[in-house]
Design an enzyme around this catalytic site. Structure first.
Site, PDB file in Angstrom:
ATOM      1  N   TYR A 165       0.798  -1.218   0.000  1.00 56.36           N
ATOM      2  CA  TYR A 165       0.000   0.000   0.000  1.00 56.36           C
ATOM      3  C   TYR A 165       0.837   1.278   0.000  1.00 56.36           C
ATOM      4  O   TYR A 165       0.358   2.339  -0.428  1.00 56.36           O
ATOM      5  CB  TYR A 165      -0.924   0.044   1.222  1.00 56.36           C
ATOM      6  CG  TYR A 165      -1.982  -1.016   1.279  1.00 56.36           C
ATOM      7  CD1 TYR A 165      -2.317  -1.788   0.167  1.00 56.36           C
ATOM      8  CD2 TYR A 165      -2.669  -1.271   2.468  1.00 56.36           C
ATOM      9  CE1 TYR A 165      -3.290  -2.768   0.240  1.00 56.36           C
ATOM     10  CE2 TYR A 165      -3.648  -2.243   2.545  1.00 56.36           C
ATOM     11  CZ  TYR A 165      -3.951  -2.989   1.437  1.00 56.36           C
ATOM     12  OH  TYR A 165      -4.912  -3.958   1.514  1.00 56.36           O
ATOM     13  N   HIS A 188      -0.948 -11.788   1.400  1.00 61.23           N
ATOM     14  CA  HIS A 188      -1.859 -10.859   0.724  1.00 61.23           C
ATOM     15  C   HIS A 188      -2.726 -11.547  -0.336  1.00 61.23           C
ATOM     16  O   HIS A 188      -3.930 -11.319  -0.414  1.00 61.23           O
ATOM     17  CB  HIS A 188      -1.054  -9.721   0.087  1.00 61.23           C
ATOM     18  CG  HIS A 188      -1.825  -8.459  -0.061  1.00 61.23           C
ATOM     19  ND1 HIS A 188      -1.238  -7.214  -0.005  1.00 61.23           N
ATOM     20  CD2 HIS A 188      -3.143  -8.221  -0.258  1.00 61.23           C
ATOM     21  CE1 HIS A 188      -2.161  -6.282  -0.151  1.00 61.23           C
ATOM     22  NE2 HIS A 188      -3.325  -6.872  -0.319  1.00 61.23           N
TER      23      HIS A 188
END
EC number: 1.1.1.-
Length: 321
Positions: free
Chosen positions: A62, A143
Site C-alpha cells: 500500500y 496478501h
C-alpha cells in the site's frame, strides 16, 4: 443482539472487530488513475486515531506504512497511546499486477521470479517493520494466494507452503502475534493445511459486502475456527450499493446511515470489518454501530442481496490457482 467490540483469535490474541483500512487509491474505474495514493493517508490516519480507531489494516504494497508509523509515533511520544493500545495488521506477498495499475514493482513480486521466496518474505517483513517503526505486528497475512497470471498449480502451492512456513517462523519469534491469509479460497486453505500439517490460519481477509458473498469459504472458515475479515465492506464505493433501496429502508427503520447498517450486518454475521473513509464524521459513524441491532428480517433481506453471483470490485481469488 449484543456484539463484542473485539474478536478472540484461535491462539488467544484479541483483535478489534472494526479496523481502519489503510489502502488509499482507486481500483474500480472511478478515475483515470488506477493504483495507490498513499499521500491521502497523511490526513486520514491522524483523523482516524482522533475518531477512536485503534486497529489499522495495512500492507507492504500500500505504501502507507511509513505514514501509519509516523502518526503512531507522535501519539507514543506524547504518551497519548502506548503500543499495547494499538492493533496493527500488515500483508506481504502481493503479486505483480497488470501494467496499467500503478503499484511499485519493489513492493510486489511473483513467486516464479524470486530466487529465495522465504528470504524475500523476511526482507519485506523487515521493511514493513522499519516503515511502521515497530518491533512486531499484531497480525500478518499472506496478501494473495499466488500470481494472477500463473497457471502452474504445483508452483503456486509450493510457494504458498514456503511463505506460510516463513510466517510460522515469524510468529514463533514474536515478530507477528497472529498469522493468517487474505483472498484465500476453500481450495487454497485446504491445500495449505494439508501440506505437512501446517498451522491453520487464524484469519482469512476477503472481499465481502451485501453484493459479494462466498458462502462456501465462510462455512469452511467457521468450521475451522478461522475469523473472516471483510474488506471493501461498502463495495469500494462502487456498484451503487450504498443507494440500494433495501439497505436504505433498513437504515431509515433504525434511524442510522446505510453504512452503519452494512457494518452491523457484517458484525452480526460474525465477520470483522475494515471500513475506510476520508471524512471525519464518517469515521466516527462507522465506529458507532454497537447501539442498535438488526432483526432477523433485516438480516435476511440483506443476505438476499448476495444470493446471486458475487459482484466484486477486486480480482476474483477463484482465478488464482
Amino acid at each position: 443482539m449484543t456484539i463484542d467490540q473485539t474478536i478472540t483469535l484461535r491462539n488467544g490474541v484479541t483483535m478489534p472487530s472494526i479496523a481502519f483500512g489503510c489502502a488509499f487509491g482507486d481500483w474500480v474505474g472511478g478515475s483515470e488513475f488506477q493504483g495507490f495514493l498513499p499521500e491521502q493517508a497523511w490526513r486520514a490516519i491522524p483523523m482516524a486515531l482522533d475518531a477512536g480507531y485503534r486497529a489499522f489494516d495495512g500492507a507492504h504494497a500500500y505504501g502507507t506504512e511509513r505514514i501509519v508509523g509516523a502518526s503512531l509515533g507522535q501519539r507514543f511520544a506524547s504518551g497519548a497511546l502506548t503500543r499495547e493500545d494499538i492493533f496493527i495488521t500488515t500483508k506481504l506477498a502481493h503479486p505483480r499486477t497488470s501494467p496499467e495499475v500503478n503499484i511499485s514493482h519493489l513492493r510486489t513480486w511473483n513467486a516464479d521470479e524470486v530466487e529465495d521466496i522465504g528470504q524475500r518474505v523476511l526482507d519485506d517483513m523487515m521493511r514493513s517493520l522499519d516503515d511502521l517503526a515497530l518491533g512486531y505486528v499484531d497480525l500478518l497475512l499472506i496478501h494473495w494466494p499466488g500470481p494472477f497470471e500463473n497457471r502452474d498449480a504445483a508452483l503456486a502451492r509450493d510457494a504458498r507452503r514456503t511463505i506460510w512456513r516463513t510466517f510460522m517462523a515469524l510468529h514463533d519469534k514474536g515478530a507477528a502475534r497472529a498469522i493468517g491469509v487474505s483472498n484465500f479460497t476453500t481450495a487454497h486453505l485446504r491445500e495449505l493445511v494439508e501440506d505437512d500439517q501446517l498451522t491453520t490460519p487464524m484469519v482469512n481477509q476477503i472481499e465481502a459486502h451485501p453484493y459479494c458473498r462466498d458462502r462456501d469459504i465462510e462455512a469452511y472458515c467457521r468450521e475451522h475456527g478461522i475469523v473472516i475479515t471483510a474488506y471493501a465492506p461498502f463495495a469500494s464505493g462502487a456498484l451503487g450499493m450504498l443507494g440500494d433501496p433495501v439497505l436504505t429502508a433498513i437504515a431509515n427503520k433504525h434511524d442510522v446511515a446505510v453504512g452503519q447498517v452494512v457494518l452491523r450486518w457484517h458484525l452480526q454475521s460474525g465477520r470483522a470489518v475494515l471500513p475506510k473513509t476520508s471524512k471525519a464524521h464518517r469515521m466516527r459513524e462507522n465506529l458507532d454501530v454497537f447501539g442498535f441491532a438488526l432483526d432477523e428480517e433485516d438480516m435476511a433481506a440483506i443476505d438476499a442481496l448476495g444470493s446471486g453471483a458475487p459482484r466484486r470490485t477486486c480480482a476474483d481469488p477463484n482465478d488464482v490457482v
